[in-house]
Scaffold this active site. Structure first.
Site, PDB file in Angstrom:
ATOM      1  N   LYS A  48      34.857 -13.325 -21.964  1.00  0.00           N
ATOM      2  CA  LYS A  48      33.491 -13.137 -22.479  1.00  0.00           C
ATOM      3  C   LYS A  48      32.729 -14.455 -22.408  1.00  0.00           C
ATOM      4  O   LYS A  48      33.229 -15.474 -22.876  1.00  0.00           O
ATOM      5  CB  LYS A  48      33.537 -12.654 -23.930  1.00  0.00           C
ATOM      6  CG  LYS A  48      34.367 -11.397 -24.145  1.00  0.00           C
ATOM      7  CD  LYS A  48      33.597 -10.158 -23.805  1.00  0.00           C
ATOM      8  CE  LYS A  48      34.433  -8.920 -24.094  1.00  0.00           C
ATOM      9  NZ  LYS A  48      33.760  -7.673 -23.768  1.00  0.00           N
ATOM     10  N   ASP A  74      44.779  -9.057 -36.110  1.00  0.00           N
ATOM     11  CA  ASP A  74      44.210 -10.047 -35.188  1.00  0.00           C
ATOM     12  C   ASP A  74      45.139 -10.088 -33.963  1.00  0.00           C
ATOM     13  O   ASP A  74      46.321 -10.414 -34.092  1.00  0.00           O
ATOM     14  CB  ASP A  74      44.175 -11.402 -35.901  1.00  0.00           C
ATOM     15  CG  ASP A  74      43.650 -12.514 -34.998  1.00  0.00           C
ATOM     16  OD1 ASP A  74      43.594 -12.323 -33.771  1.00  0.00           O
ATOM     17  OD2 ASP A  74      43.296 -13.576 -35.531  1.00  0.00           O
ATOM     18  N   ASP A 122      40.103  -7.034 -24.194  1.00  0.00           N
ATOM     19  CA  ASP A 122      38.637  -7.005 -24.108  1.00  0.00           C
ATOM     20  C   ASP A 122      38.049  -7.591 -25.395  1.00  0.00           C
ATOM     21  O   ASP A 122      36.951  -7.235 -25.808  1.00  0.00           O
ATOM     22  CB  ASP A 122      38.189  -5.534 -23.903  1.00  0.00           C
ATOM     23  CG  ASP A 122      36.757  -5.398 -23.411  1.00  0.00           C
ATOM     24  OD1 ASP A 122      36.247  -6.351 -22.793  1.00  0.00           O
ATOM     25  OD2 ASP A 122      36.151  -4.335 -23.638  1.00  0.00           O
ATOM     26  N   GLY A 161      37.455   2.171 -28.543  1.00  0.00           N
ATOM     27  CA  GLY A 161      38.563   2.891 -27.921  1.00  0.00           C
ATOM     28  C   GLY A 161      38.354   3.373 -26.487  1.00  0.00           C
ATOM     29  O   GLY A 161      39.122   4.195 -26.011  1.00  0.00           O
TER      30      GLY A 161
HETATM   31  C1  LIG Z   1      33.893  -5.325 -26.571  1.00  0.00           C
HETATM   32  S1  LIG Z   1      34.746  -4.653 -27.929  1.00  0.00           S
HETATM   33  C2  LIG Z   1      36.057  -3.821 -27.123  1.00  0.00           C
HETATM   34  C3  LIG Z   1      35.658  -2.517 -26.528  1.00  0.00           C
HETATM   35  C4  LIG Z   1      36.853  -1.696 -26.111  1.00  0.00           C
HETATM   36  N1  LIG Z   1      37.582  -2.295 -24.981  1.00  0.00           N
HETATM   37  C5  LIG Z   1      36.482  -0.290 -25.706  1.00  0.00           C
HETATM   38  O1  LIG Z   1      36.769   0.099 -24.572  1.00  0.00           O
HETATM   39  O2  LIG Z   1      35.941   0.437 -26.533  1.00  0.00           O
HETATM   40  C6  LIG Z   1      35.537  -6.038 -28.584  1.00  0.00           C
HETATM   41  C7  LIG Z   1      36.476  -5.763 -29.725  1.00  0.00           C
HETATM   42  O3  LIG Z   1      37.191  -6.955 -30.024  1.00  0.00           O
HETATM   43  C8  LIG Z   1      37.550  -6.871 -31.385  1.00  0.00           C
HETATM   44  N2  LIG Z   1      38.025  -8.187 -31.830  1.00  0.00           N
HETATM   45  C9  LIG Z   1      37.348  -9.341 -31.984  1.00  0.00           C
HETATM   46  N3  LIG Z   1      38.191 -10.331 -32.352  1.00  0.00           N
HETATM   47  C10 LIG Z   1      39.434  -9.781 -32.418  1.00  0.00           C
HETATM   48  C11 LIG Z   1      40.727 -10.296 -32.718  1.00  0.00           C
HETATM   49  N4  LIG Z   1      40.921 -11.586 -32.987  1.00  0.00           N
HETATM   50  N5  LIG Z   1      41.778  -9.447 -32.682  1.00  0.00           N
HETATM   51  C12 LIG Z   1      41.603  -8.137 -32.391  1.00  0.00           C
HETATM   52  N6  LIG Z   1      40.391  -7.607 -32.092  1.00  0.00           N
HETATM   53  C13 LIG Z   1      39.334  -8.418 -32.104  1.00  0.00           C
HETATM   54  C14 LIG Z   1      36.283  -6.370 -32.047  1.00  0.00           C
HETATM   55  O4  LIG Z   1      36.589  -5.805 -33.327  1.00  0.00           O
HETATM   56  C15 LIG Z   1      35.806  -5.332 -31.029  1.00  0.00           C
HETATM   57  O5  LIG Z   1      36.256  -4.047 -31.389  1.00  0.00           O
END
Ligand SMILES: C[S@@+](CC[C@H](N)C(=O)[O-])C[C@H]1O[C@@H](n2cnc3c(N)ncnc32)[C@H](O)[C@@H]1O
Length: 314
Positions: free
Chosen positions: A273, A226, A244, A189
Site C-alpha cells: 500500500k 493483528d 492486503d 472478505g
Molecule cells: C484493504 S482492506 C482488505 C480488503 C480485503 N482484502 C477484501 O478483499 O475484502 C485492509 C484490511 O486490513 C486490516 N488491517 C489493518 N491492519 C491490520 C493488522 N495489523 N492485522 C490485521 N488486519 C489489519 C483492516 O482491518 C482492513 O480490513
C-alpha cells in the site's frame, strides 16, 4: 515502408500515476521525439538501471514503422507475428481500421479462472497517420494491459477480489481445493470469498470482523488478530500467503521476510500500500521485495495506489 529498431523502451504509464513513472525513469526523455508531452507514453533510449513498477505496459523491443496505407501497416505487423493489440492515444479511427485487418483478439469480460495462453502478444500505437511504434514483446500478458472479469455483484462484500483474480491469472496458478491459505487483512472478505470459492481452506486474519456470509463459507476460519504479531510457527505450514493489510510498506517487508525465513509457505501474493506513505518509502519497499529471488512487483490493472508483490513456486 521503413522499419527502424529503437534502442531502449517505451512505457505506458498506469493511468493517474504518470508522476510515479516519471520519477522512476528519471529526467531527460522529452527529446526522444517518440512521446507527446503530457501524453501517456514515456520513452527511454537506455534501459533504466533500476526496476520500474508504475506502468500499464512496456514495449520491450520497440520498432518504428513508417507506412503509406492502412493495409501496409497491418501487413508489417502480421509479418512479424500473429497477435497484436493496440494502445492508441491519437488517430483512433485509423488505428481501428489497422486493428480490423489483424487477427481478432478477444477482449470480452471473462469468468475467473482461465489459463492465459503463452503465445506472444505484441502491442502498437500510432504517433501520427503514417508512423507507428510497435513491439512484438511486452510486459503485460493482457491486451493493452487491460483485463476485465465477469464480476459477481452478489457474493463478495468488496470488489477487492478483482485484483486477486488478476494476480492469480497472471501467475497462471491458483489455490486448488484443500490447499491451505492465510489471508491477512481479510475483512470485509473479498479475497477470502474468492479463495473459498476455489475450494481452498482459508484462515482469514483481521482486526475487524469478516462479513458474516463469508465467515460462514465452507473452508473459512476467522482469527481476530493483528496479522503481523501472528508468528509463522503458530500458523503452521500454508500453501499460499495472501496479504492486503493497509500498513507501512516496511512493516509488510519485515513480516514477509519472517515467513520466507520460516520456509512454511510456497506461494505469496501481497499488496504494497502506498497511500498516505512518503513516496520514497513505498518505492524502497517495492525495490526490497523485488530483490527476493523468483518474485515480481507489478501495478495490476485493478490496483489503485498500491503495487502487488508475487512469488509463486514453480
Ligand atoms: C484493504 S482492506 C482488505 C480488503 C480485503 N482484502 C477484501 O478483499 O475484502 C485492509 C484490511 O486490513 C486490516 N488491517 C489493518 N491492519 C491490520 C493488522 N495489523 N492485522 C490485521 N488486519 C489489519 C483492516 O482491518 C482492513 O480490513
Amino acid at each position: 515502408m521503413m522499419i527502424e529498431p529503437l534502442p531502449g523502451r517505451l512505457y505506458r504509464a498506469a493511468p493517474g500515476f504518470e508522476d510515479h513513472l516519471e520519477y522512476e525513469l528519471g529526467p531527460g526523455r522529452e527529446d526522444s521525439g517518440y512521446c507527446v508531452p503530457g501524453g501517456p507514453f514515456f520513452y527511454t533510449a537506455e534501459i533504466p538501471a533500476g526496476p520500474v513498477f508504475w506502468y500499464r505496459n512496456i514495449w520491450l523491443s520497440p520498432i518504428k514503422i513508417e507506412f503509406d496505407s492502412i493495409t501496409e501497416a497491418a501487413g508489417a505487423l502480421r509479418n512479424i507475428q500473429r497477435n497484436w493489440s493496440s494502445d492508441l492515444f491519437t488517430q483512433f479511427r485509423r488505428g481501428a481500421l489497422i486493428q480490423e485487418k489483424l487477427p481478432a483478439l478477444s477482449c470480452k469480460r471473462r469468468p475467473f479462472p482461465w489459463l492465459l495462453p503463452e503465445s506472444p502478444l505484441g502491442i502498437w500505437t500510432l504517433l501520427d497517420a503514417h508512423r507507428m511504434i510497435a513491439s512484438a514483446s511486452s510486459a503485460s500478458p493482457f491486451p493493452g494491459g487491460i483485463i476485465e472479469f465477469e464480476e459477481d455483484r452478489l457474493g463478495p462484500p468488496s470488489r477487492a477480489y478483482l485484483k486477486l483474480w488478476e494476480a492469480l491469472v497472471r501467475c497462471r496458478k491458483w489455490p486448488q481445493p484443500g490447499e491451505r491459505c492465510l489471508d491477512a487483512g481479510a475483512s470485509p472478505g473479498g479475497w477470502t470469498w474468492a479463495l473459498a470459492k476455489l475450494g481452498a481452506l482459508v484462515s482469514s486474519v483481521d482486526r475487524a470482523a469478516l462479513e458474516n456470509g463469508v465467515e460462514k463459507m465452507p473452508g473459512v476460519s476467522f482469527i481476530k488478530h493483528d496479522a503481523f504479531t501472528l508468528r509463522p510457527e503458530e500458523m503452521g505450514p500454508v500453501d499460499w500467503l495472501f496479504c492486503d493489510v493497509i500498513c507501512y510498506p516496511s512493516r509488510l517487508c519485515e513480516w514477509i521476510e519472517k515467513w520466507l525465513a520460516s520456509g512454511l509457505c510456497r506461494n505469496y501474493i501481497c499488496t504494497i500500500k502506498m497511500q498516505g506513505q512518503a513516496m520514497e518509502e513505498g518505492f524502497a519497499a517495492a525495490r526490497r521485495l523485488v530483490e527476493i529471488p523468483g518474485s515480481s512487483v507489478v501495478h495490476l490493472y485493478h490496483n489503485k495506489h498500491e503495487l502487488t508483490w508475487m512469488r509463486i513456486s514453480p
